[in-house]
Design a protein around this motif. Structure first.
Motif, PDB file in Angstrom:
ATOM      1  N   GLY A 386      -7.419  13.751  -9.042  1.00 21.59           N
ATOM      2  CA  GLY A 386      -7.533  14.000  -7.619  1.00 21.59           C
ATOM      3  C   GLY A 386      -6.906  12.882  -6.804  1.00 21.59           C
ATOM      4  N   THR A 387      -6.926  13.047  -5.489  1.00 20.19           N
ATOM      5  CA  THR A 387      -6.310  12.056  -4.605  1.00 20.19           C
ATOM      6  C   THR A 387      -7.338  11.011  -4.179  1.00 20.19           C
ATOM      7  N   VAL A 388      -6.832   9.875  -3.748  1.00 15.44           N
ATOM      8  CA  VAL A 388      -7.674   8.779  -3.292  1.00 15.44           C
ATOM      9  C   VAL A 388      -7.493   8.624  -1.785  1.00 15.44           C
ATOM     10  N   ASP A 389      -8.592   8.567  -1.057  1.00 12.96           N
ATOM     11  CA  ASP A 389      -8.526   8.427   0.399  1.00 12.96           C
ATOM     12  C   ASP A 389      -8.039   7.033   0.787  1.00 12.96           C
ATOM     13  N   VAL A 390      -7.394   6.971   1.946  1.00 17.10           N
ATOM     14  CA  VAL A 390      -6.889   5.702   2.472  1.00 17.10           C
ATOM     15  C   VAL A 390      -7.781   5.250   3.618  1.00 17.10           C
ATOM     16  N   ALA A 391      -8.214   3.987   3.567  1.00 17.41           N
ATOM     17  CA  ALA A 391      -9.070   3.444   4.620  1.00 17.41           C
ATOM     18  C   ALA A 391      -8.253   2.888   5.779  1.00 17.41           C
ATOM     19  N   SER A 392      -7.149   2.207   5.471  1.00 18.61           N
ATOM     20  CA  SER A 392      -6.318   1.646   6.536  1.00 18.61           C
ATOM     21  C   SER A 392      -4.915   1.398   6.000  1.00 18.61           C
ATOM     22  N   ILE A 440      -1.514  -0.767   1.941  1.00 15.89           N
ATOM     23  CA  ILE A 440      -2.510   0.302   2.027  1.00 15.89           C
ATOM     24  C   ILE A 440      -3.823  -0.200   1.471  1.00 15.89           C
ATOM     25  N   THR A 441      -4.889  -0.022   2.219  1.00 14.66           N
ATOM     26  CA  THR A 441      -6.235  -0.305   1.736  1.00 14.66           C
ATOM     27  C   THR A 441      -6.908   1.019   1.410  1.00 14.66           C
ATOM     28  N   LEU A 442      -7.225   1.227   0.139  1.00 12.70           N
ATOM     29  CA  LEU A 442      -7.863   2.467  -0.284  1.00 12.70           C
ATOM     30  C   LEU A 442      -9.337   2.461   0.086  1.00 12.70           C
ATOM     31  N   THR A 460      16.277   5.455  -0.514  1.00  9.60           N
ATOM     32  CA  THR A 460      15.373   4.329  -0.284  1.00  9.60           C
ATOM     33  C   THR A 460      14.765   3.876  -1.612  1.00  9.60           C
ATOM     34  N   LYS A 461      14.812   2.569  -1.884  1.00 10.97           N
ATOM     35  CA  LYS A 461      14.272   1.996  -3.122  1.00 10.97           C
ATOM     36  C   LYS A 461      12.927   1.347  -2.836  1.00 10.97           C
ATOM     37  N   ILE A 462      11.947   1.698  -3.657  1.00  7.88           N
ATOM     38  CA  ILE A 462      10.571   1.252  -3.413  1.00  7.88           C
ATOM     39  C   ILE A 462       9.947   0.704  -4.689  1.00  7.88           C
ATOM     40  N   GLU A 463       9.225  -0.406  -4.549  1.00 11.73           N
ATOM     41  CA  GLU A 463       8.364  -0.935  -5.600  1.00 11.73           C
ATOM     42  C   GLU A 463       6.920  -0.689  -5.173  1.00 11.73           C
ATOM     43  N   VAL A 464       6.115  -0.143  -6.086  1.00 15.29           N
ATOM     44  CA  VAL A 464       4.690   0.046  -5.824  1.00 15.29           C
ATOM     45  C   VAL A 464       3.954  -1.094  -6.519  1.00 15.29           C
ATOM     46  N   ARG A 465       3.202  -1.879  -5.762  1.00 17.28           N
ATOM     47  CA  ARG A 465       2.554  -3.072  -6.287  1.00 17.28           C
ATOM     48  C   ARG A 465       1.048  -3.043  -6.003  1.00 17.28           C
ATOM     49  N   SER A 466       0.278  -3.588  -6.896  1.00 12.83           N
ATOM     50  CA  SER A 466      -1.141  -3.809  -6.620  1.00 12.83           C
ATOM     51  C   SER A 466      -1.299  -5.204  -6.038  1.00 12.83           C
ATOM     52  N   ALA A 467      -2.293  -5.380  -5.176  1.00 12.84           N
ATOM     53  CA  ALA A 467      -2.494  -6.661  -4.514  1.00 12.84           C
ATOM     54  C   ALA A 467      -3.963  -7.043  -4.580  1.00 12.84           C
ATOM     55  N   PRO A 468      -4.244  -8.356  -4.676  1.00  9.78           N
ATOM     56  CA  PRO A 468      -5.650  -8.782  -4.719  1.00  9.78           C
ATOM     57  C   PRO A 468      -6.357  -8.644  -3.376  1.00  9.78           C
ATOM     58  N   SER A 469      -5.578  -8.596  -2.278  1.00  8.83           N
ATOM     59  CA  SER A 469      -6.160  -8.434  -0.950  1.00  8.83           C
ATOM     60  C   SER A 469      -5.101  -7.879  -0.014  1.00  8.83           C
ATOM     61  N   GLY A 470      -5.530  -7.481   1.175  1.00 12.79           N
ATOM     62  CA  GLY A 470      -4.590  -6.932   2.134  1.00 12.79           C
ATOM     63  C   GLY A 470      -3.673  -7.956   2.762  1.00 12.79           C
ATOM     64  N   SER A 471      -3.976  -9.237   2.570  1.00 14.39           N
ATOM     65  CA  SER A 471      -3.149 -10.306   3.133  1.00 14.39           C
ATOM     66  C   SER A 471      -2.501 -11.159   2.051  1.00 14.39           C
ATOM     67  N   ALA A 472      -2.405 -10.620   0.845  1.00 12.62           N
ATOM     68  CA  ALA A 472      -1.864 -11.383  -0.281  1.00 12.62           C
ATOM     69  C   ALA A 472      -0.384 -11.679  -0.082  1.00 12.62           C
ATOM     70  N   ALA A 496      -0.717   2.342 -16.102  1.00 13.81           N
ATOM     71  CA  ALA A 496      -2.178   2.285 -16.127  1.00 13.81           C
ATOM     72  C   ALA A 496      -2.611   0.821 -16.127  1.00 13.81           C
ATOM     73  N   GLY A 497      -3.561   0.516 -15.331  1.00 14.76           N
ATOM     74  CA  GLY A 497      -4.040  -0.865 -15.243  1.00 14.76           C
ATOM     75  C   GLY A 497      -5.438  -0.879 -14.686  1.00 14.76           C
ATOM     76  N   ASP A 498      -5.842  -2.034 -14.207  1.00 19.14           N
ATOM     77  CA  ASP A 498      -7.166  -2.153 -13.625  1.00 19.14           C
ATOM     78  C   ASP A 498      -7.234  -1.403 -12.302  1.00 19.14           C
ATOM     79  N   ALA A 499      -8.431  -1.055 -11.924  1.00 18.71           N
ATOM     80  CA  ALA A 499      -8.621  -0.409 -10.630  1.00 18.71           C
ATOM     81  C   ALA A 499      -8.237  -1.382  -9.515  1.00 18.71           C
ATOM     82  N   THR A 500      -7.637  -0.855  -8.464  1.00 18.13           N
ATOM     83  CA  THR A 500      -7.226  -1.683  -7.330  1.00 18.13           C
ATOM     84  C   THR A 500      -7.578  -0.988  -6.027  1.00 18.13           C
ATOM     85  N   LYS A 501      -7.840  -1.787  -5.028  1.00 17.44           N
ATOM     86  CA  LYS A 501      -8.144  -1.246  -3.704  1.00 17.44           C
ATOM     87  C   LYS A 501      -7.001  -1.473  -2.731  1.00 17.44           C
ATOM     88  N   PHE A 502      -6.072  -2.367  -3.100  1.00 16.27           N
ATOM     89  CA  PHE A 502      -4.967  -2.706  -2.208  1.00 16.27           C
ATOM     90  C   PHE A 502      -3.643  -2.403  -2.897  1.00 16.27           C
TER      91      PHE A 502
END
Length: 530
Positions: A386-392, A440-442, A460-472, A496-502
């Motif tokens: 399923g999809t994951v909602d976006v908070a901000s 994106i903050t999930l 358009t070329k895009i990298e999708v990255r996980s971040a430890p915080s929204g200001s990383a 596949a990796g650890d769960a992330t919120k950012f």
């Protein structure tokens, strides 16, 4: 309004002083002979300044000149001109589609001489298109048209203010309309006393002008009517002059002009929101009118009576609902009949098995075919996360100015017609900028399988990255996947990796080509790993 009013004064020095008329006629040169004057686009006596289209003899291209003029003995004007040149130099690196790019700033002793009546020149790229005042010679513009025209200029003002800059959009002859229908500050170089508040008032006055053909600030062009005022001294609303103007648009034009102590608007963002809403409503209304026109053309009898039109629409809606229900019922009957036939030829042992509950099934959407293969046992079927909602969502910027931060929420508003886009760059990343991103903050931390990006900007070329915080910082993020966007939906699979919120969408390559490199995104969808 009819005819073409004379909005420009005769060539020469409008402020008086030592400037001779021969110095300001087409064919004369400025900047040590580099710039040849072609035509006067306007003038602002408050500067005093003149706006010229000129030819750069060195590079063989047209440019826009804001020429600061005055008497060499006038110390006050000289000081104000220095302040304008300082501001123009400071904002020369600012880039936005709503502002002409500053190419050079000429100071006294470096291309200009106050003894010639010139205190300085701001040189900008020439904006093709038409003068704003030429656009209203036949009368006021429709609300939707005015809103769409002003949107990019309001966005430029808001972006500049966030960067601590003032543009000086307080005179209509500083503005031009581009060939693609956008207002642009074509003659940069704000007056010494102009503040961010004056920019907001300038936006309101420009909107008022397009809706009424009247100018609501001091120092307007000769021949352009001033906005009428009421007994209390406030400007009469556009809706009072032209009842067809939407109330919200009329109100924002007036409130932009008022003092902030009595409810005046403080920022361009408030104006921009109303412009976007008005433009969207007008576009929707135009689409409905086009549909009705097409229906009338197909069924001429419907055009004779409005009630018949409404009845026809009602019948069509009811027919659509009825066909949907009929399709569902037919599918259920066929399913029941099929199972019955199978039961007739089954052995008694088979028929004595568990009872099968029948439920009507909805047929597959158009473009899909139902599978004829045996069903996979439930334990073996792949599980959809399923999809994951976006908070901000926010613009992630590491260098220069953020790209259209006021529109970034459009990528998660559920409406593919609304878009966010980067600024237009003359060179591809990483020149000028290493990239630009969307943080994106999930709503909750989740393991992600993929992200789906809806975009009209192929390449358009895009990298999708996980971040430890929204200001990383960028070097604190981890790449999960990369992709090049196609027009429409593009899926980018993620490791596949650890769960992330950012999650950071880092744009490393822009769409477009040549000196117009820009990327536009419509919607983002994050899919949870199963």
């Amino acid at each position: 309004m009819s005819g073409t009013p004379d909005y420009t004064a005769p060539h020469g020095n409008p402020a008086g002083g030592a400037v001779g008329a021969a110095a300001f006629v087409p064919g004369a040169t400025l900047g040590d002979g580099r710039y040849r004057l072609l035509s006067l686009a306007g003038q602002d006596p408050r500067g005093p300044a003149q706006f010229w289209r000129a030819r750069d003899n060195a590079l063989g291209r047209d440019v826009a000149l804001t020429v600061l003029i005055g008497d060499a003995s006038d110390e006050r004007t000289a000081a104000r001109s220095r302040r304008t040149l300082e501001r123009a130099t400071h904002s020369a690196g600012f880039t936005h589609p709503g502002v002409s790019r500053t190419l050079d700033v000429l100071w006294p002793g470096h291309g200009v001489n106050p003894r010639d009546g010139v205190f300085g020149i701001v040189v900008a790229e020439w904006t093709q298109g038409t003068d704003l005042l030429d656009l209203i010679t036949e009368g006021p513009l429709p609300a939707g048209t005015a809103s769409r025209l002003l949107e990019p200029l309001a966005a430029a003002v808001e972006t500049a203010h966030h960067a601590g800059l003032v543009l000086g959009v307080d005179h209509p002859q500083r503005l031009r309309v581009t060939p693609d229908g956008k207002l642009r500050l074509a003659f940069p170089g704000p007056r010494a006393e102009v503040t961010a508040r004056e920019d907001v008032r300038g936006l309101g006055a420009t909107l008022y002008l397009m809706l009424t053909c009247r100018w609501a600030l001091d120092g307007g062009p000769n021949g352009l009517p001033s906005a009428p005022t009421g007994p209390d001294g406030t400007v009469v609303s556009p809706q009072t002059l032209h009842p067809a103007v939407p109330h919200e648009l009329s109100t924002v034009a007036v409130r932009s002009l008022e003092d902030t102590s009595v409810g005046g608007l403080r920022t361009g963002a408030a104006i921009l929101r109303v412009l976007e809403q008005t433009a969207a409503a007008e576009a929707e209304a135009a689409a409905l009118r086009a549909q009705e026109a097409a229906l009338t053309e197909s069924y001429p009898a419907l055009g004779s009576d409005e009630d018949d039109k409404r009845d026809e629409k009602s019948r069509r809606r009811k027919l659509a609902v009825g066909m949907t229900l009929l399709t569902m019922a037919t599918a259920g009957i066929l399913a029941w009949a099929g199972l019955s036939v199978i039961g007739m030829f089954s052995t008694p042992e088979t028929r004595s098995g568990p009872t099968v509950a029948l439920t009507p099934t909805t047929p597959p959407p158009p473009g899909q075919t139902s599978s004829t293969q045996p069903s996979t046992p439930q334990s073996e079927q792949p599980q959809s996360g399923g999809t994951v909602d976006v908070a901000s969502v926010n613009v992630y910027n590491v260098q220069g100015e953020p790209d259209n931060p006021h529109r970034i929420k459009r990528v998660v508003d559920g409406d593919p017609r609304s878009t966010w886009k980067t600024m237009t760059y003359r060179q591809q990343f990483p020149r000028g900028k290493p990239g630009v991103g969307i943080m994106i903050t999930l709503a909750e931390a989740a393991k992600l399988a993929k992200v789906v990006i809806d975009s009209p900007s192929a390449g358009t070329k895009i990298e999708v990255r996980s971040a430890p915080s929204g200001s990383a910082d960028l070097d604190e993020t981890t790449v999960l996947g990369t992709g090049t966007l196609q027009k429409g939906d593009t899926e980018i699979s993620l490791e596949a990796g650890d769960a992330t919120k950012f999650v950071l969408l880092w744009i490393t390559g822009l769409g477009g080509s040549g000196d117009r490199n820009v990327s536009e995104l419509s919607e983002l969808t994050f899919v949870r790993a199963g």
